[in-house]
Scaffold this active site. Structure first.
Site, PDB file in Angstrom:
ATOM      1  N   HIS A 376     112.933 -32.521   3.533  1.00  0.00           N
ATOM      2  CA  HIS A 376     113.861 -33.618   3.804  1.00  0.00           C
ATOM      3  C   HIS A 376     115.224 -33.113   4.244  1.00  0.00           C
ATOM      4  O   HIS A 376     115.865 -33.695   5.109  1.00  0.00           O
ATOM      5  CB  HIS A 376     113.999 -34.475   2.557  1.00  0.00           C
ATOM      6  N   CYS A 689     101.591 -29.830  27.537  1.00  0.00           N
ATOM      7  CA  CYS A 689     102.668 -30.098  26.569  1.00  0.00           C
ATOM      8  C   CYS A 689     102.734 -29.063  25.444  1.00  0.00           C
ATOM      9  O   CYS A 689     103.388 -29.294  24.438  1.00  0.00           O
ATOM     10  CB  CYS A 689     102.528 -31.502  25.995  1.00  0.00           C
TER      11      CYS A 689
HETATM   12  C1  PEP Z   1      99.190 -28.196  21.424  1.00  0.00           C
HETATM   13  O1  PEP Z   1      98.207 -27.958  20.724  1.00  0.00           O
HETATM   14  O2  PEP Z   1      99.507 -27.500  22.403  1.00  0.00           O
HETATM   15  C2  PEP Z   1     100.048 -29.348  21.141  1.00  0.00           C
HETATM   16  C3  PEP Z   1     101.007 -29.693  21.959  1.00  0.00           C
HETATM   17  O3  PEP Z   1      99.842 -30.010  19.968  1.00  0.00           O
HETATM   18  P1  PEP Z   1     100.325 -29.475  18.528  1.00  0.00           P
HETATM   19  O4  PEP Z   1     101.204 -28.293  18.795  1.00  0.00           O
HETATM   20  O5  PEP Z   1     101.025 -30.611  17.892  1.00  0.00           O
HETATM   21  O6  PEP Z   1      99.036 -29.131  17.881  1.00  0.00           O
END
Ligand code: PEP
Ligand code: MG
Length: 764
Positions: A376, A689
């Protein structure tokens, strides 16, 4: 005292000082352990100064003094004799920083007799502080059997000797054996932790107020004591309510949820009842706070998950706060008296509310021994924009209030008592970051277009409502990944429909018309929700997580989808499903979404104007089922973090193997190329991503492979845009194709060379 004709020891005089200095220089220049050096130093001083005893006491973190070396006292007392802060004549010398010259030490009222030292036979004592830069590190003492006042000359010699000893201690020349005292020795030191809230801060250490020690346990007047308790509880609640008015805390967001949970605890009837019962039983209000805290803590300690850890921190924070109210020592954040201008706060553990007790205008950095990025206090530190580091083991014992410190919450390093060179380097770094940030800001409104005219969409990753402010600041084109599970991990209980709807609506509104991709719950594995029973698994990353849970326990998924559909009423909704492993799973997911749409329409709710269902590409098996997979999705985002860990079979959370394999090698690049080509063929929008998108050289490679959309941490948008503006994408594609064809050994290095010769800005 007169030296006998054959006595090799000279008188304490100018000569004796020179002899001591020469001796010290020799001792320091010769090898050997720190303890050995200290032993030789005391032996030498005793000899030259004709003292029966010479001892060195060093100061510990808590201000106590430990006997570190002695010539003349019982050797077994070394490291066993400890004087409390200010105790005895030696303690006085250290506390007041003064020389003590006593002909009859044992009859002095402050004398503290320690039988283990066998010092009862010594009468006179001369003690001088070992100090450096105005800070007392310890005490150098000589003692004699004979009762005498030491001469001015003796005092000067011992003082000069103490100065040299201090220099040697501080320079680390005798540090080997004094590990226990490391912190008080003024030496520079680096402690590694984990970044909790990004940034770099320079300042001076303020130790988070140590707990008030309860000394008075039993009350004489339980009625009056009860009155004190009631008043203190009322005051505590007012104090916490005021916290919500704090300028940085008034906005909606997770930090508010965190404080709300804390406030609920402060109003908890069970806690109040236990406190009252303890006072009725005859304890003082303070002792009652302590008793109840111990009892509750014992119960909480039986639970091992994060949720209970956070509850326990809340309880500790509240109990400390109540003790401060009772002692009349409750601070307000406006009260910054005695604080340095730039505060680096150091704490063993810290609750979210405690951070708000400090003046935000002075607070630069925070270091906690046990905080994790999901704690937190980390959420509140982020909301306040303070550089923070957690998991900094042992830091409290290694600092003294007022020490200079640098918090590098990019690498996770804490520099304690940095040298001037390190301070200068970091000051440069801070200035450089600020300049860079300015440059990036000037690019904010500029689209990311390569030199050969290719537009690249730059999106940002987010997970908390507080992150949304970065959308405008960074100039990202939208949110490519909103990790919804973070909200769930911070909550006390599964967030109800209204709470979820409200949050998603706030996210959409804060996006101000830019797109947001909501990823459905990616929990399970190592992301545990304390209120959700999950079986313990051998391989959590490969276990019952994400879509697998959504399909097996559809009620949670459906609730989330319902909240998302409601939040996006009349607008476009993009939902992304994590960890899809087989194409058919998407059919089941779509069916669940359809069911929620029907439910909402039959209950008269407006639906989103458009619903896009996408999937994360994280499981390599899909590479061999691309046509089926791509016909079932509206868009795809490559989760390279997971994809690469599965591709290389290397656990991304295991430091030993996480960076063992390079993503800029032929196998993963060929896999990505395959996916990019297939997505183009199926006209399915594709983004990446994972962490790769935020690294300039890797992002350059992804663009060379044909990717036109990247999603990354907000801080990476500026550097990646700078790289794109200097890149000729067609040239990079041709270059990479050759590398892959020719089976080049070091692709990363070749790409670096390409960037260098082509002037592509990959240095961030
Ligand atoms: C990934 O696996 O690249 C991703 C963006 O998801 P996370 O990092 O939340 O698993
Ligand atoms: Mg993932």
């Amino acid at each position: 005292m007169i030296a006998r004709p054959n006595d090799p020891r000279p008188l304490p005089s100018e000569t004796s000082l020179r002899v001591i200095m020469r001796g010290l220089r020799e001792i320091m220049s010769e090898g050997g352990e720190g303890q050995e050096k200290l032993d030789r130093i005391v032996r030498q001083i005793a000899g030259v100064m004709v003292a029966d005893v010479c001892s060195i006491y060093l100061k510990r973190q808590d201000g106590s003094l430990e006997l570190f070396a002695t010539e003349g006292l019982n050797p077994s007392a070394v490291h066993n004799t400890r004087m409390k802060r200010g105790e005895g004549l030696v303690g006085r010398c250290s506390e007041l920083g003064v020389t003590v010259n006593e002909p009859e030490a044992s009859s002095h009222p402050a004398f503290s007799y320690r039988p283990e030292t066998s010092e009862e036979i010594y009468h006179s004592l001369l003690a001088v502080p070992i100090s450096r830069s105005g800070k007392v590190l310890g005490v150098l003492v000589i003692q004699n059997r004979m009762s005498k006042e030491y001469s001015d000359e003796d005092v000067e010699v011992l003082q000069a000797t103490a100065m040299v000893v201090a220099e040697n201690l501080a320079s680390g020349a005798v540090a080997g054996t004094v590990a226990a005292l490391e912190g008080s020795l003024l030496q520079p030191m680096i402690i590694e932790g984990e970044p909790l809230s990004e940034g770099i801060a320079l300042g001076h250490v303020v130790l988070h107020e140590p707990r008030i020690v309860v000394t008075h346990l039993l009350s004489d007047n339980p009625v009056a004591e009860m009155e004190r308790l009631e008043q203190a509880l009322t005051k505590l609640q007012v104090n916490i309510d005021e916290m919500f008015e704090h300028e940085h805390m008034s906005a909606v967001g997770e930090h508010r949820d965190v404080l709300e949970a804390y406030r609920m605890f402060a109003h908890d009837k069970g806690w109040h009842r236990r406190l009252r019962e303890a006072v009725e039983g005859g304890l003082t209000a303070e002792a009652a706070v302590e008793r109840v805290q111990n009892a509750m803590r014992t119960r909480m300690l039986k639970q091992h998950d994060n949720y209970w850890k956070e509850r326990q921190r809340d309880l500790d924070d509240l109990s400390d706060r109540l003790l401060r109210v009772l002692a009349g020592r409750l601070k307000s954040s406006e009260d910054s008296s005695g604080l340095p201008a730039e505060v680096i706060l150091v704490a063993r553990t810290m609750g979210p509310a405690e951070l708000l007790d400090y003046d935000r205008n002075r607070l630069r950095g925070l270091i906690v021994e046990d905080g994790s990025s999901q704690s937190h206090v980390a959420v509140v530190a982020k909301a306040l924009g303070i550089a923070a580091i957690g998991q900094a083991a042992g830091i409290v014992d290694r600092v003294t209030a007022g020490d200079a410190a640098i918090v590098d919450a990019v690498t996770g390093e804490v520099h304690l008592r940095p040298t001037n060179e390190v301070i200068a380097a970091y000051s440069d770094k801070v200035r450089f970051r600020a300049r860079k940030q300015k440059r990036y800001q000037s690019l904010r409104g500029r689209p990311a277009i390569t030199k050969d005219g290719i537009r690249i969409a730059l999106l940002m990753n987010a997970g908390l409502l507080v992150d949304m402010s970065h959308l405008i600041e960074s100039g990202a084109d939208g949110v490519g990944l909103y990790r919804t599970e973070l909200q769930f991990m911070l909550s006390d209980a599964f967030p109800r429909l209204d709470r979820q709807t409200q949050l998603y609506r706030s996210v959409i509104e804060e996006a101000q018309g830019k797109t947001v991709v909501f990823r459905s719950l990616d929990i399970g594995g190592d992301k545990v929700l304390p209120y959700l029973r999950q079986p313990k698994e051998e391989n959590p990353a490969l276990g019952w997580r994400a879509i697998r849970m959504s399909l097996d326990r559809p009620e949670l998924f459906r609730l989330q989808i319902r909240a998302l559909l409601k939040a996006a009423a009349g607008r476009e909704l993009r939902v992304m499903i994590p960890m899809v492993s087989a194409s058919y799973e998407l059919g089941a997911i779509r069916a669940l979404i359809e069911r929620e749409k029907t439910f909402l329409t039959t209950h008269g709710h407006q639906l989103p104007s458009n619903i896009l269902v996408g999937a994360m590409f994280e499981v390599p098996a899909l590479l061999f089922d691309l046509d089926a997979f791509l016909t079932r999705v509206d868009f795809v985002s490559i989760g390279s973090n997971d994809l690469m860990q599965f591709m290389f079979a290397a656990d991304r959370t295991n430091a030993r193997v996480a960076s063992r394999f390079d993503v800029l090698t032929a196998p993963p690049l060929r896999a990505l190329r395959m996916l990019i080509k297939a997505a183009k063929k199926h006209k399915v929008p594709l983004t990446l991503c994972g962490e790769m998108a935020g690294s300039p050289i890797e992002a350059m490679t992804l663009i060379a492979l044909g990717l036109r959309s990247l999603s990354m941490a907000p801080a990476s948008i500026g550097p990646i845009k700078t790289m794109i503006l200097s890149l000729d994408a067609e040239k990079a594609t041709a270059y990479l194709e050759d590398l892959l064809k020719e089976d080049v050994k070091d692709i990363r290095m070749s790409l670096q060379q390409f960037a260098e010769t082509e002037g592509v800005a990959i240095d961030g």
